[in-house]
Design an enzyme around this catalytic site. Sequence first.
Site, PDB file in Angstrom:
ATOM      1  N   ASP A 177       0.813  -1.225   0.000  1.00 14.63           N
ATOM      2  CA  ASP A 177       0.000   0.000   0.000  1.00 14.63           C
ATOM      3  C   ASP A 177       0.844   1.271   0.000  1.00 14.63           C
ATOM      4  O   ASP A 177       0.436   2.303   0.554  1.00 14.63           O
ATOM      5  CB  ASP A 177      -0.961   0.017   1.202  1.00 14.63           C
ATOM      6  CG  ASP A 177      -1.872  -1.182   1.224  1.00 14.63           C
ATOM      7  OD1 ASP A 177      -2.262  -1.640   0.135  1.00 14.63           O
ATOM      8  OD2 ASP A 177      -2.190  -1.684   2.325  1.00 14.63           O
ATOM      9  N   LYS A 184       1.965   2.047  -5.097  1.00  8.73           N
ATOM     10  CA  LYS A 184       2.514   1.451  -6.327  1.00  8.73           C
ATOM     11  C   LYS A 184       1.620   1.744  -7.526  1.00  8.73           C
ATOM     12  O   LYS A 184       2.098   2.029  -8.610  1.00  8.73           O
ATOM     13  CB  LYS A 184       2.644  -0.079  -6.158  1.00  8.73           C
ATOM     14  CG  LYS A 184       3.593  -0.490  -5.045  1.00  8.73           C
ATOM     15  CD  LYS A 184       3.628  -1.993  -4.865  1.00  8.73           C
ATOM     16  CE  LYS A 184       2.367  -2.580  -4.266  1.00  8.73           C
ATOM     17  NZ  LYS A 184       2.077  -2.171  -2.892  1.00  8.73           N
ATOM     18  N   LYS A 216      -0.377   4.258  -8.199  1.00 11.17           N
ATOM     19  CA  LYS A 216      -0.197   5.617  -8.735  1.00 11.17           C
ATOM     20  C   LYS A 216       1.088   5.705  -9.560  1.00 11.17           C
ATOM     21  O   LYS A 216       1.106   6.252 -10.660  1.00 11.17           O
ATOM     22  CB  LYS A 216      -0.164   6.639  -7.592  1.00 11.17           C
ATOM     23  CG  LYS A 216       0.328   7.986  -8.089  1.00 11.17           C
ATOM     24  CD  LYS A 216       0.271   9.140  -7.143  1.00 11.17           C
ATOM     25  CE  LYS A 216       0.976  10.326  -7.825  1.00 11.17           C
ATOM     26  NZ  LYS A 216       0.791  11.598  -7.181  1.00 11.17           N
ATOM     27  N   GLY A 248      -4.620  -4.259  -3.701  1.00  7.64           N
ATOM     28  CA  GLY A 248      -5.574  -3.215  -4.082  1.00  7.64           C
ATOM     29  C   GLY A 248      -4.755  -1.992  -4.441  1.00  7.64           C
ATOM     30  O   GLY A 248      -4.063  -1.453  -3.590  1.00  7.64           O
ATOM     31  N   HIS A 249      -4.766  -1.604  -5.713  1.00 10.88           N
ATOM     32  CA  HIS A 249      -3.940  -0.490  -6.172  1.00 10.88           C
ATOM     33  C   HIS A 249      -4.852   0.632  -6.665  1.00 10.88           C
ATOM     34  O   HIS A 249      -5.654   0.420  -7.571  1.00 10.88           O
ATOM     35  CB  HIS A 249      -3.011  -0.953  -7.304  1.00 10.88           C
ATOM     36  CG  HIS A 249      -2.101  -2.077  -6.900  1.00 10.88           C
ATOM     37  ND1 HIS A 249      -1.373  -2.820  -7.779  1.00 10.88           N
ATOM     38  CD2 HIS A 249      -1.787  -2.566  -5.669  1.00 10.88           C
ATOM     39  CE1 HIS A 249      -0.655  -3.722  -7.121  1.00 10.88           C
ATOM     40  NE2 HIS A 249      -0.907  -3.598  -5.844  1.00 10.88           N
ATOM     41  N   GLN A 287       1.971  -6.101  -3.088  1.00 12.29           N
ATOM     42  CA  GLN A 287       2.434  -6.195  -1.688  1.00 12.29           C
ATOM     43  C   GLN A 287       3.751  -5.412  -1.534  1.00 12.29           C
ATOM     44  O   GLN A 287       3.937  -4.423  -2.229  1.00 12.29           O
ATOM     45  CB  GLN A 287       2.602  -7.650  -1.266  1.00 12.29           C
ATOM     46  CG  GLN A 287       1.302  -8.433  -1.175  1.00 12.29           C
ATOM     47  CD  GLN A 287       0.771  -8.946  -2.498  1.00 12.29           C
ATOM     48  OE1 GLN A 287       1.492  -9.550  -3.260  1.00 12.29           O
ATOM     49  NE2 GLN A 287      -0.495  -8.726  -2.775  1.00 12.29           N
ATOM     50  N   PRO A 303      -8.813  -0.940   8.725  1.00 13.84           N
ATOM     51  CA  PRO A 303      -7.924   0.180   9.058  1.00 13.84           C
ATOM     52  C   PRO A 303      -6.480  -0.288   9.031  1.00 13.84           C
ATOM     53  O   PRO A 303      -6.164  -1.359   9.538  1.00 13.84           O
ATOM     54  CB  PRO A 303      -8.345   0.577  10.488  1.00 13.84           C
ATOM     55  CG  PRO A 303      -9.265  -0.478  10.973  1.00 13.84           C
ATOM     56  CD  PRO A 303      -9.708  -1.326   9.825  1.00 13.84           C
TER      57      PRO A 303
HETATM   58  P1  GDP Z   1      -0.667   0.280  -3.558  1.00 15.47           P
HETATM   59  O1  GDP Z   1      -1.286  -0.970  -3.058  1.00 15.47           O
HETATM   60  O2  GDP Z   1       0.805   0.349  -3.272  1.00 15.47           O
HETATM   61  O3  GDP Z   1      -0.976   0.581  -4.989  1.00 15.47           O
HETATM   62  O4  GDP Z   1      -1.294   1.458  -2.692  1.00 15.47           O
HETATM   63  P2  GDP Z   1      -2.860   1.646  -2.339  1.00 15.47           P
HETATM   64  O5  GDP Z   1      -3.539   2.139  -3.558  1.00 15.47           O
HETATM   65  O6  GDP Z   1      -3.397   0.462  -1.659  1.00 15.47           O
HETATM   66  O7  GDP Z   1      -2.748   2.774  -1.218  1.00 15.47           O
HETATM   67  C1  GDP Z   1      -2.170   4.004  -1.469  1.00 15.47           C
HETATM   68  C2  GDP Z   1      -3.241   5.080  -1.255  1.00 15.47           C
HETATM   69  O8  GDP Z   1      -2.624   6.359  -1.185  1.00 15.47           O
HETATM   70  C3  GDP Z   1      -4.236   5.194  -2.399  1.00 15.47           C
HETATM   71  O9  GDP Z   1      -5.472   5.569  -1.867  1.00 15.47           O
HETATM   72  C4  GDP Z   1      -3.670   6.298  -3.277  1.00 15.47           C
HETATM   73  O10 GDP Z   1      -4.667   6.988  -4.017  1.00 15.47           O
HETATM   74  C5  GDP Z   1      -3.088   7.206  -2.222  1.00 15.47           C
HETATM   75  N1  GDP Z   1      -1.904   7.982  -2.623  1.00 15.47           N
HETATM   76  C6  GDP Z   1      -0.873   7.627  -3.451  1.00 15.47           C
HETATM   77  N2  GDP Z   1       0.068   8.596  -3.444  1.00 15.47           N
HETATM   78  C7  GDP Z   1      -0.371   9.564  -2.608  1.00 15.47           C
HETATM   79  C8  GDP Z   1       0.171  10.808  -2.156  1.00 15.47           C
HETATM   80  O11 GDP Z   1       1.271  11.208  -2.506  1.00 15.47           O
HETATM   81  N3  GDP Z   1      -0.570  11.516  -1.257  1.00 15.47           N
HETATM   82  C9  GDP Z   1      -1.785  11.098  -0.804  1.00 15.47           C
HETATM   83  N4  GDP Z   1      -2.443  11.848   0.057  1.00 15.47           N
HETATM   84  N5  GDP Z   1      -2.326   9.929  -1.213  1.00 15.47           N
HETATM   85  C10 GDP Z   1      -1.625   9.185  -2.090  1.00 15.47           C
HETATM   86  P1  IMO Z   2      -0.935  -4.220  -2.158  1.00 15.99           P
HETATM   87  O1  IMO Z   2      -0.486  -4.788  -3.484  1.00 15.99           O
HETATM   88  C1  IMO Z   2      -0.993  -4.603   2.182  1.00 15.99           C
HETATM   89  C2  IMO Z   2      -0.975  -8.659   3.800  1.00 15.99           C
HETATM   90  C3  IMO Z   2      -2.242  -9.039   4.550  1.00 15.99           C
HETATM   91  C4  IMO Z   2      -1.651 -10.000   5.570  1.00 15.99           C
HETATM   92  C5  IMO Z   2      -0.560 -10.716   4.778  1.00 15.99           C
HETATM   93  C6  IMO Z   2      -0.990 -12.061   4.211  1.00 15.99           C
HETATM   94  O2  IMO Z   2      -2.217  -3.480  -2.224  1.00 15.99           O
HETATM   95  O3  IMO Z   2       0.177  -3.454  -1.538  1.00 15.99           O
HETATM   96  P2  IMO Z   2      -2.603 -12.744   2.185  1.00 15.99           P
HETATM   97  O4  IMO Z   2      -4.045 -12.453   1.946  1.00 15.99           O
HETATM   98  O5  IMO Z   2      -1.691 -12.237   1.117  1.00 15.99           O
HETATM   99  O6  IMO Z   2      -2.327 -14.170   2.517  1.00 15.99           O
HETATM  100  O7  IMO Z   2      -2.247 -11.932   3.561  1.00 15.99           O
HETATM  101  O8  IMO Z   2      -0.222  -9.855   3.713  1.00 15.99           O
HETATM  102  N1  IMO Z   2      -1.206  -8.166   2.418  1.00 15.99           N
HETATM  103  C7  IMO Z   2      -1.164  -6.872   2.084  1.00 15.99           C
HETATM  104  N2  IMO Z   2      -1.007  -5.763   2.842  1.00 15.99           N
HETATM  105  N3  IMO Z   2      -1.123  -4.490   0.839  1.00 15.99           N
HETATM  106  C8  IMO Z   2      -1.255  -5.582   0.064  1.00 15.99           C
HETATM  107  O9  IMO Z   2      -1.255  -5.537  -1.279  1.00 15.99           O
HETATM  108  C9  IMO Z   2      -1.324  -6.850   0.684  1.00 15.99           C
HETATM  109  N4  IMO Z   2      -1.489  -8.110   0.238  1.00 15.99           N
HETATM  110  C10 IMO Z   2      -1.399  -8.911   1.313  1.00 15.99           C
HETATM  111  O10 IMO Z   2      -2.844  -7.930   5.133  1.00 15.99           O
HETATM  112  O11 IMO Z   2      -1.028  -9.279   6.587  1.00 15.99           O
HETATM  113 MG    MG Z   3      -2.831  -1.600  -1.816  1.00 14.03          MG
END
Ligand code: GDP
Ligand code: IMO
Ligand code: MG
Length: 433
Positions: free
Chosen positions: A13, A16, A18, A40-41, A228, A308
């Site tokens: 999270d 990635k 973005k 979830g991206h 991840q 959360p």
């Molecule tokens: P990923 O799994 O690495 O692709 O990241 P996620 O999408 O799960 O979580 C990143 C969150 O931060 C998303 O809601 C993005 O829209 C948001 N995000 C990315 N870059 C920034 C930033 O520079 N500032 C803020 N406020 N939000 C950001």
């Molecule tokens: P992105 O790509 C954050 C975490 C889960 C748990 C552990 C194992 O959005 O960054 P799993 O369901 O893979 O067996 O769970 O890994 N986890 C993540 N945490 N972002 C993710 O993906 C994750 N994918 C798995 O929360 O701790």
């Molecule tokens: Mg994510």
Amino acid sequence: MSVVIVVGAQWGDEGKGKVVDLFTERAEMVVRYGGGANAGHTLVIEGVKLVTHLVPSGVCHPGKACVLGDGMVIDPHTLLDEIKDCQSRGLLMRNELLIGLGAHVILPYHKLLDGLREDHSAKRGKSIGTTRRGIGPAYEAKAARKGVRMRDLAKPERVRELVAANLDEMIPLIQYLGGETPSKSDISKWIDDALAAGDKLRPYTGDAGRYVDETIKAGKHVLFEGAQGCLLDLDHGTYPYVTSSSTIAAGACQSAGIGPTRVDAVVGITKAYATRVGEGPFPTEIPGEAGDRLRKAGGEFGATTGRPRRCGWLDLPALRMGVRLSGMTSLALTKLDVLGGLGEVSVCVAYKLDGKELDEPPTDPEDIARAEPVYRKFPGWDRLPSEAHDIADLPTSARAYVDTIQGMAGVPFCLVSVGPDRAETIRLSDPFA
Ligand code: GDP
Ligand code: IMO
Ligand code: MG
């Protein structure tokens, strides 16, 4: 020609999605290389949000090839929903998608088992906090050489045989974990649904490894999208609190079947602070209201499960470990804006364990949990200008923060992100250059 891998430097999270969206401007092909719908991206483009779980985050660039590598585990129903969502937005309309025939299929019993195990372990305070998307059980079946692959969905008899053989072993386990024994009609519905989904996905399937290799050989820029983060890697992360795939940069080669000599650059994505979803050691976690404030400011709720996210200060020992494990050549720093408005910002620069100072986390998770973070404090800054496009647009204290962590992480920043939108980005260097 350049091959660039984008990899999460922390516990996922990091933003990635973005960054992959931004880098896809310069690429011809984006290859998602690991995991499944546990990811979830989130992409935000001119205020419009799209969350990808399986489809590569380069999807918003029509005409660019989107590949799902053989190393993934794919829930065919989730993928169909995602393709539908994309197509309703006018995306993936021009043969852009290719799903590796070697990718493994997540079936309902994988998800059932994942959930039952979590509930069973939770009773003893031992759960992993998985996403319950069936990731672990699907990779277990793969390692046991009993998995169902995308290619099998074209052969109903083979799928029936594989599922029957798997369930022979799994039903006693489901019962042991307190689950309901699936009925014959449940099982045949699971199979029929998977076969029907396979029929719909078939036009998108093919030899992903050859396609990626040919694209690289043709001199095109190819981007690999990790899911991840490095610290969730099955071999090198905070085991057992990890996912079940190879999340480090090496996973890109493994999943797509390309050699490491093909790779030109590895970009790690790190937040300006740290988050973790699920269980496991997290030394810089901020407890109580201060952690809640950061969660609220950063919108730190899971893009997949809505849980959360645990929030904490940036952990440089953990980041250095990610840099080492993935051989990162640069870093993208995200969410710097979220730290705006705090009086003071802390960064963990080392761990203290049994009287010794460590520059990387210890290898045993119990030691990580015992380790004491050594913090360095920085003066805070006000809200960042979202139209900042140059590092000089940042307040002096934010710049000092960026400079110091860049120096201590050991690799240069190629980008600083100051908001979720594509436009809210300071670009420093082009990884494809
Ligand atoms: P990923 O799994 O690495 O692709 O990241 P996620 O999408 O799960 O979580 C990143 C969150 O931060 C998303 O809601 C993005 O829209 C948001 N995000 C990315 N870059 C920034 C930033 O520079 N500032 C803020 N406020 N939000 C950001
Ligand atoms: P992105 O790509 C954050 C975490 C889960 C748990 C552990 C194992 O959005 O960054 P799993 O369901 O893979 O067996 O769970 O890994 N986890 C993540 N945490 N972002 C993710 O993906 C994750 N994918 C798995 O929360 O701790
Ligand atoms: Mg994510």
